[in-house]
Design a protein around this motif. Sequence first.
Motif, PDB file in Angstrom:
ATOM      1  N   PRO A 216      -4.902  63.467 -16.656  1.00 16.11           N
ATOM      2  CA  PRO A 216      -6.020  62.745 -16.041  1.00 16.11           C
ATOM      3  C   PRO A 216      -5.829  62.459 -14.561  1.00 16.11           C
ATOM      4  N   GLY A 217      -4.578  62.448 -14.105  1.00 15.31           N
ATOM      5  CA  GLY A 217      -4.339  62.233 -12.684  1.00 15.31           C
ATOM      6  C   GLY A 217      -4.938  63.313 -11.806  1.00 15.31           C
ATOM      7  N   THR A 219      -7.888  64.727 -12.287  1.00 13.92           N
ATOM      8  CA  THR A 219      -9.284  64.328 -12.090  1.00 13.92           C
ATOM      9  C   THR A 219      -9.389  63.151 -11.124  1.00 13.92           C
ATOM     10  N   GLU A 220      -8.484  62.204 -11.259  1.00  7.04           N
ATOM     11  CA  GLU A 220      -8.504  61.056 -10.354  1.00  7.04           C
ATOM     12  C   GLU A 220      -8.233  61.478  -8.917  1.00  7.04           C
ATOM     13  N   ALA A 221      -7.312  62.428  -8.732  1.00 11.13           N
ATOM     14  CA  ALA A 221      -7.037  62.913  -7.376  1.00 11.13           C
ATOM     15  C   ALA A 221      -8.238  63.633  -6.792  1.00 11.13           C
ATOM     16  N   GLN A 223     -11.397  63.082  -7.581  1.00 14.66           N
ATOM     17  CA  GLN A 223     -12.409  62.076  -7.272  1.00 14.66           C
ATOM     18  C   GLN A 223     -12.076  61.315  -5.996  1.00 14.66           C
ATOM     19  N   SER A 224     -10.778  61.081  -5.755  1.00 15.59           N
ATOM     20  CA  SER A 224     -10.395  60.392  -4.523  1.00 15.59           C
ATOM     21  C   SER A 224     -10.668  61.237  -3.286  1.00 15.59           C
ATOM     22  N   ARG A 229     -18.238  65.736  -9.984  1.00 15.20           N
ATOM     23  CA  ARG A 229     -17.721  65.950 -11.333  1.00 15.20           C
ATOM     24  C   ARG A 229     -17.803  67.423 -11.718  1.00 15.20           C
ATOM     25  N   THR A 232     -15.142  69.342  -9.757  1.00 18.95           N
ATOM     26  CA  THR A 232     -13.820  68.998 -10.278  1.00 18.95           C
ATOM     27  C   THR A 232     -13.538  69.754 -11.574  1.00 18.95           C
TER      28      THR A 232
END
Length: 350
Positions: A216-217, A219-221, A223-224, A229, A232
Motif C-alpha cells: 500500500p505504500g 499507492t500512498e507515494a 498519491q503524495s 487514482r 496510479t
Amino acid sequence: MATPPDISVSAVSDASHLTPGAARAAAPAPRVKDTGAPGTPGAPGAEPPPIVPRRHVGRSLSAAAALLVLAMVLASVVRNEAFQWEVVGRYFTTAAVLDGLLLTLWLTGAVMVLGFLFGTVLAVMRLSANPVLRTLSWGYVWIFRSTPLLVQLLFWFNIGALYPTLGLGIPYGPQLFTIKTVNLLGPTLTAVIGLTLHESAYAAEVVRGGILSVDPGQTEAAQSLGLSRRRTLRRIVVPQAMRSIVPTAGNMLIGTLKGTSIVSVLAVHDLLYSVQLVYNQNYQVIPLLMVATLWYVATTTVLSGGQYYVERYYARGTSRSLPPTPPQRLRIRLAALRARLHTVTAPGGR
C-alpha cells in the motif's frame, strides 16, 4: 670480532616496567621449525588438500530407479502396436486436424483476452469504494464460479428457449429492430460467450489478488506526488502486480486451451471434435486420440516456455541478477561437464 648485543636480555630489561600481560605480549613469538617436507601445511609451495563432495548413495539409487521406470514406460508405449504409430503419423498433419487446431488456438486467444479485460473491470469494481459496484462484482464471481462450465455452455446454447427474440428500442415501447436468438447465437459464438463469462470470473480474482499483493505504500507515494487514482493503478500498481498475476494467468491459459475441448458437445469444430469426426469414419479411435494428445502437449509446451520468459521479464528489479534461461543453464552444465572430464582425463586426475 665483536660480540653482538644480547637482544633478549635487553628486551626483558626494557619490559621490566610493564605489567605481566603486556610483558607476555611484547615477548617475541616462538619460531616454528620448517621441515620443508612437501604436502606439509605451512610448507613453502604446499597445495591445499582437494575438496571431495559428499557421496549421496540413496539419491543415486533413487535416480537410477526412476530412470529405469521411465525407460520401461517409454518402451511399452513405443513398442505397443495398439497405438498404431503409422496411423498417428498419417493423420497428424491432415487438413481436418490442422483446421481444428487453428480453431482451438483462436478460441483460446479470444477467450483469454476478453476474459481478462472483463475480469480486470470486475476486479476494479470489487476494490471500489462504491458498495453497489462491490456487490455486483462479488455476485457475478459467485454465480459463475458456482456453476459447472458444461452447464453454462448448455444454458447459453439453449438460450432461445427463454428469449426467442432480442430487440433494441424504448422500454415498454416500440422496438427499433428485433432478431431471432437462434439466428444470432451459433455454436462458435455460444462457445465464445460461455467460455468468456466463465473465464472472467476467475480472472477477476487473479487480478484482484495481484493488486492486493502490491505494498500500500506504493499507492500512498503515488498519491503524495499528485497522481490520479486511474494513473496510479495503470502506471504504478498494475506493473508491480503483474509479477503475481502472470504465473496464475499462465496456468489459466493452459487450462483454457485444454478446456476448449468441452465445446465439442456443441458441435464446434475444435481439435477434439475434428478428431472425433475422423475416427467415427475409420474407427481408428486410439491413434486419432493420440494425434489430439500430441498436439495438446506441443501447444502447452510452447505456452509454458512463453510463460517462463514473461515471468522473467516482470521479475526485473526483484533481484540483483535474473535467473539464467534454460539455454544458459544448459551451457553452464555442459561447461561444468567438460571441466570435470578434463580434470579426470588429466595426468594424475581423479
